[in-house]
Write a protein that holds these residues in place. Structure first.
Motif, mmCIF file in Angstrom:
data_model
loop_
_atom_site.group_PDB
_atom_site.id
_atom_site.type_symbol
_atom_site.label_atom_id
_atom_site.label_comp_id
_atom_site.label_asym_id
_atom_site.label_seq_id
_atom_site.Cartn_x
_atom_site.Cartn_y
_atom_site.Cartn_z
ATOM 1 N N ASP A 12 0.851 -1.186 0.000
ATOM 2 C CA ASP A 12 0.000 0.000 0.000
ATOM 3 C C ASP A 12 0.888 1.238 0.000
ATOM 4 O O ASP A 12 1.487 1.590 1.019
ATOM 5 C CB ASP A 12 -0.915 -0.002 1.224
ATOM 6 N N THR A 13 0.971 1.898 -1.139
ATOM 7 C CA THR A 13 1.802 3.103 -1.255
ATOM 8 C C THR A 13 0.969 4.369 -1.089
ATOM 9 O O THR A 13 1.363 5.442 -1.538
ATOM 10 C CB THR A 13 2.530 3.132 -2.611
ATOM 11 N N ASN A 14 -0.176 4.214 -0.421
ATOM 12 C CA ASN A 14 -1.053 5.364 -0.202
ATOM 13 C C ASN A 14 -1.496 5.454 1.250
ATOM 14 O O ASN A 14 -2.554 6.003 1.538
ATOM 15 C CB ASN A 14 -2.271 5.285 -1.124
ATOM 16 N N VAL A 15 -0.689 4.909 2.171
ATOM 17 C CA VAL A 15 -0.993 5.054 3.595
ATOM 18 C C VAL A 15 -0.903 6.533 3.949
ATOM 19 O O VAL A 15 -0.317 7.331 3.203
ATOM 20 C CB VAL A 15 -0.016 4.212 4.447
ATOM 21 N N PRO A 16 -1.474 6.971 5.073
ATOM 22 C CA PRO A 16 -1.476 8.403 5.391
ATOM 23 C C PRO A 16 -0.118 9.083 5.316
ATOM 24 O O PRO A 16 -0.006 10.207 4.814
ATOM 25 C CB PRO A 16 -2.048 8.417 6.815
ATOM 26 N N SER A 17 0.944 8.433 5.801
ATOM 27 C CA SER A 17 2.254 9.090 5.775
ATOM 28 C C SER A 17 2.770 9.262 4.351
ATOM 29 O O SER A 17 3.467 10.237 4.052
ATOM 30 C CB SER A 17 3.269 8.307 6.612
ATOM 31 N N TYR A 18 2.447 8.359 3.455
ATOM 32 C CA TYR A 18 2.822 8.534 2.045
ATOM 33 C C TYR A 18 2.093 9.741 1.457
ATOM 34 O O TYR A 18 2.647 10.460 0.621
ATOM 35 C CB TYR A 18 2.475 7.287 1.235
ATOM 36 N N GLN A 19 0.847 9.939 1.884
ATOM 37 C CA GLN A 19 0.078 11.079 1.381
ATOM 38 C C GLN A 19 0.591 12.395 1.972
ATOM 39 O O GLN A 19 0.811 13.365 1.249
ATOM 40 C CB GLN A 19 -1.398 10.901 1.729
ATOM 41 N N GLU A 20 0.790 12.405 3.291
ATOM 42 C CA GLU A 20 1.188 13.648 3.964
ATOM 43 C C GLU A 20 2.613 14.066 3.626
ATOM 44 O O GLU A 20 2.920 15.254 3.548
ATOM 45 C CB GLU A 20 1.052 13.470 5.478
ATOM 46 N N GLY A 21 3.506 13.084 3.461
ATOM 47 C CA GLY A 21 4.908 13.414 3.211
ATOM 48 C C GLY A 21 5.304 13.281 1.770
ATOM 49 O O GLY A 21 6.497 13.158 1.461
ATOM 50 N N SER A 22 4.322 13.334 0.885
ATOM 51 C CA SER A 22 4.594 13.037 -0.527
ATOM 52 C C SER A 22 5.609 13.985 -1.157
ATOM 53 O O SER A 22 6.278 13.628 -2.118
ATOM 54 C CB SER A 22 3.288 13.061 -1.333
ATOM 55 N N HIS A 23 5.749 15.208 -0.616
ATOM 56 C CA HIS A 23 6.668 16.176 -1.227
ATOM 57 C C HIS A 23 7.765 16.634 -0.261
ATOM 58 O O HIS A 23 8.476 17.590 -0.563
ATOM 59 C CB HIS A 23 5.891 17.394 -1.733
ATOM 60 N N PHE A 24 7.909 15.962 0.887
ATOM 61 C CA PHE A 24 8.979 16.372 1.807
ATOM 62 C C PHE A 24 10.313 16.114 1.120
ATOM 63 O O PHE A 24 10.534 15.035 0.565
ATOM 64 C CB PHE A 24 8.886 15.607 3.129
ATOM 65 N N PRO A 25 11.234 17.085 1.150
ATOM 66 C CA PRO A 25 12.401 17.033 0.263
ATOM 67 C C PRO A 25 13.341 15.842 0.421
ATOM 68 O O PRO A 25 13.954 15.409 -0.555
ATOM 69 C CB PRO A 25 13.132 18.345 0.579
ATOM 70 N N MET A 26 13.510 15.294 1.602
ATOM 71 C CA MET A 26 14.508 14.239 1.779
ATOM 72 C C MET A 26 14.090 12.905 1.157
ATOM 73 O O MET A 26 14.915 12.162 0.649
ATOM 74 C CB MET A 26 14.814 14.039 3.269
ATOM 75 N N LEU A 27 12.806 12.590 1.245
ATOM 76 C CA LEU A 27 12.317 11.337 0.647
ATOM 77 C C LEU A 27 10.862 11.533 0.238
ATOM 78 O O LEU A 27 9.953 11.419 1.054
ATOM 79 C CB LEU A 27 12.441 10.170 1.627
#
Length: 398
Positions: free
Chosen positions: A225-240
């Motif tokens: 599941d590549t759409n868990v909440p953290s994947y959604q919230e951190g989708s553009h955080f610069p480090m990863l």
């Protein structure tokens, strides 16, 4: 006119790379911003080179990271040497001060998305010699084959072969390690490999010496599941970013970009493997505060062909969260770090919950102002705090 256009382009480029929007809670934003800008420049160069057909994205990144490697140099506190464990290159750190008893042993696995990094990177060399000195432990920092040259299960198998070699009584005796005080640790994809080999070890009847602890630093634990909440919230955080993490996952299994595209759409798990989603169902495994306004939706069933070609993403050796409870309940003392601003946050949180559910003793440190990569971030106060927490746990439990 030409100067004006050049100036405007220069200003735009500087703004693009220097201005990195970060959450207000992040400490020392300018220090992080500078590092993020370097990462951004590197990934953009690699992307441009791949677009032009010059070089594979990961191969360019590997070349850039080569400049950050350092030789195995001993210092006043630690003797550093390189050797091979069952043909796998390792770097070993041994404290110089005398010890009347055999020491702790810590087997460390570097991160880098199964594609990048090495034990020789300055950040990992610094971390390993610091750990060896402060913990008074023999630290073995292992290498392993990297994608795109090597795919799963090569990375897992290399690490497991190296660890099994280390856990032989005569090898432990040679390096002065107490067989009752050996642990494994790793960050990011290294945390993934640490979790995976720890699970495998408890099922291996040929290995008599078992691990006392596992310490997982923002581990990647599932690719279903590549759409868990953290994947959604951190989708553009610069480090990863989400897209980079998906690229790492897909490269772990294949260079076929069809898998990457399916994973980005969260449409890669075939119907016949949908029963595995129970092990990564964040709606039942995440604490309420991390669900927020997110609504759980089962990933759209994907092509059976992808899973048949690249079965790694449904293999427990690649995705330790897929282990059944009978395996999990046999795991050793566990330490897990998660960071709020990290696409992998929820992988760690779900593993904490599953381990707690089966009675494993877990110490969980959630870093509210943390982000992916913070643990080994040079010169950052947050990094120092995280490392000291990690060290304190190891001193107490290993």
């Amino acid at each position: 006119m030409g100067r004006t256009i050049f100036l405007l382009i220069s200003v735009v480029l500087v703004a693009y790379y220097v201005y990195i929007p970060l959450p207000d809670a992040i400490e020392e934003p300018w220090t992080i911003g500078r590092k993020a800008a370097i990462v951004k420049i590197g990934t953009d160069l690699a992307s441009f080179g791949e677009l032009l057909g010059i070089s594979h994205f990961m191969e360019t990144m590997q070349l850039l990271m080569k400049f950050q490697e350092v030789p195995p140099t001993s210092d006043e506190n630690v003797t550093v040497m390189e050797t091979n464990f069952n043909s796998i290159p390792v770097r070993i750190y041994i404290p110089k001060r005398k010890s009347m008893t055999r020491r702790r042993g810590l087997f460390y696995i570097h991160g880098g998305g199964w594609c990048l990094g090495s034990a020789a990177l300055l950040t990992y060399d610094t971390l390993s010699r610091w750990t060896a000195h402060k913990l008074d432990a023999v630290v073995v920092s292992t290498d392993y084959g990297l994608a795109p040259k090597h795919h799963f299960p090569r990375q897992f198998e290399d690490v497991y072969r190296s660890l099994r070699w280390f856990l032989q009584e005569d090898v432990l005796e040679k390096y002065g390690v107490d067989p009752k005080r050996v642990g494994v640790s790793g960050d990011s994809s290294g945390g993934n490999l640490a979790a995976a080999v720890t699970q495998q070890l408890i099922q291996d009847p040929d290995v008599k010496i078992k691990l006392k602890v596992q310490a997982l630093i923002y581990p990647a634990l599932q690719a279903l599941d590549t759409n868990v909440p953290s994947y959604q919230e951190g989708s553009h955080f610069p480090m990863l970013t989400r897209s980079l993490m998906v690229r790492f996952w897909s490269e772990y299994f294949t260079t076929d970009q069809g898998l990457e595209k399916a994973m980005l759409l969260n449409e890669h798990v075939p119907m016949e493997s949908s029963h595995l989603l129970q092990f990564v169902n964040w709606s039942s495994l995440l604490p309420e505060r991390y669900k927020k306004s997110h609504i759980y939706k089962n990933p759209t069933p994907g092509s059976s062909e992808l899973a048949q070609k690249y079965p790694g993403f449904i293999d427990v050796k690649a995705c330790p969260l897929l282990a059944n409870d009978n395996i999990l309940r046999q795991l050793p003392l566990t330490y897990i770090i998660t960071c709020q601003y990290d696409v992998l946050r929820d992988d760690g949180l779900m593993y904490v919950k599953r381990l707690q559910n089966v009675g494993v003793h877990v110490t969980h440190h959630h870093i509210e102002d943390g982000f992916h990569g913070a643990f080994a971030f040079p010169g950052l106060r947050l990094s120092e705090r995280m490392q000291n927490q990690y060290l304190s746990w190891l001193i107490k439990n290993l």
